[in-house]
Design a protein around this motif. Structure first.
Motif, PDB file in Angstrom:
ATOM      1  N   GLU A 152       0.948   8.052   2.044  1.00  0.00           N
ATOM      2  CA  GLU A 152       1.782   7.103   1.312  1.00  0.00           C
ATOM      3  C   GLU A 152       2.822   6.517   2.254  1.00  0.00           C
ATOM      4  N   ALA A 170       6.615  -3.929   1.141  1.00  0.00           N
ATOM      5  CA  ALA A 170       5.290  -3.515   0.660  1.00  0.00           C
ATOM      6  C   ALA A 170       5.199  -2.003   0.647  1.00  0.00           C
ATOM      7  N   LYS A 171       4.320  -1.488  -0.183  1.00  0.00           N
ATOM      8  CA  LYS A 171       4.010  -0.065  -0.243  1.00  0.00           C
ATOM      9  C   LYS A 171       2.496   0.094  -0.263  1.00  0.00           C
ATOM     10  N   ARG A 172       2.008   1.156   0.381  1.00  0.00           N
ATOM     11  CA  ARG A 172       0.571   1.442   0.354  1.00  0.00           C
ATOM     12  C   ARG A 172       0.347   2.926   0.112  1.00  0.00           C
ATOM     13  N   TYR A 174      -3.040   5.411   0.419  1.00  0.00           N
ATOM     14  CA  TYR A 174      -4.444   5.643   0.748  1.00  0.00           C
ATOM     15  C   TYR A 174      -4.802   7.052   0.292  1.00  0.00           C
ATOM     16  N   TYR A 184      -7.496   2.698  -1.882  1.00  0.00           N
ATOM     17  CA  TYR A 184      -6.088   2.423  -1.601  1.00  0.00           C
ATOM     18  C   TYR A 184      -5.563   1.340  -2.522  1.00  0.00           C
ATOM     19  N   GLU A 186      -2.041  -1.302  -2.968  1.00  0.00           N
ATOM     20  CA  GLU A 186      -0.884  -1.890  -2.298  1.00  0.00           C
ATOM     21  C   GLU A 186      -0.006  -2.569  -3.321  1.00  0.00           C
ATOM     22  N   ARG A 188       3.488  -5.140  -3.432  1.00  0.00           N
ATOM     23  CA  ARG A 188       4.105  -6.092  -2.509  1.00  0.00           C
ATOM     24  C   ARG A 188       5.202  -6.876  -3.230  1.00  0.00           C
ATOM     25  N   SER A 200      -6.018  -3.565  -4.902  1.00  0.00           N
ATOM     26  CA  SER A 200      -6.614  -2.233  -5.054  1.00  0.00           C
ATOM     27  C   SER A 200      -8.070  -2.328  -4.630  1.00  0.00           C
TER      28      SER A 200
END
Length: 208
Positions: A152, A170-172, A174, A184, A186, A188, A200
């Motif tokens: 994360e 942004a955040k991701r 996986y 994953y 994301e 934004r 996604s």
């Protein structure tokens, strides 16, 4: 030494006699440099650096479908994506992702987002993910591992060119999911909109 335009064109034409039939090939079809090539297959090439062991399940070539959605676009839109995560034995992984938009029947409409960068694990078990996008955006993510099954990250810095749209964060996330597949998501924040889901994707391993 000054070279005329005509001479330069002639020299380029002569060089092209041996290269005109070549394009970007799979590994192994061009003469190799005298160094180990990058590999996305842990059974081949250099050994994975110990610093990257927490990222080991990510190494490979992945492909699958998902969707992209945001208030500023007409969506959701289907997409297909290929992600290649490889290494050369040093303490980082190379990341490349390419996406194409699909119509309702699964046919490719046009190319979409492209990004390239590096996963950089740190001695304190934190992660850096540095990504450059074809849209003129460069992002530095920081995060952590959740064992060897999830990663994360969130942006610490976003830099954009004068022609790029506004992106503020942004955040991701996986994760290795069913049968070893990779998923994953994301979030934004961009063009005046707050942080919210954007992409996604569910990916299957196709190499490695």
């Amino acid at each position: 030494m000054t070279v005329s335009g005509d001479d330069a064109i002639q020299a380029a034409a002569e060089r092209a006699e041996s290269t005109r039939a070549r394009n970007l090939p799979p590994y192994g079809e061009l003469p190799e440099l005298p160094i180990p090539a990058d590999t996305a297959n842990l059974r081949e090439g250099p050994n994975l650096h110990d610093a990257c062991l927490a990222l080991l399940p990510l190494v490979g070539v992945w492909q699958g479908e998902g969707e992209v959605n945001y208030p500023t676009i007409e969506g959701p839109r289907r997409l297909v994506q290929r992600v290649t995560i490889s290494h050369d034995g040093r303490p980082f992984l190379h990341h490349e992702a390419r996406s194409w938009l699909l119509d309702d029947d699964g046919n490719v409409i046009r190319p979409a987002a492209r990004e390239t960068g590096w996963w950089r694990p740190q001695p304190d078990d934190s992660l850096e993910l540095l990504l450059a996008h074809n849209t003129g955006i460069i992002e530095l993510f920081y995060g952590a591992t959740g064992g060897q099954t999830s990663w994360e990250l969130g942006t610490d810095a976003v830099v954009r060119s004068a022609s790029a749209k506004e992106v503020t964060g942004a955040k991701r996330l996986y994760g290795i999911v069913n049968n070893g597949d990779l998923g994953y998501v994301e979030e934004r924040a961009m063009v005046g909109e707050p942080m919210q889901p954007h992409v996604s994707v569910y990916l299957h391993r196709v190499a490695g």
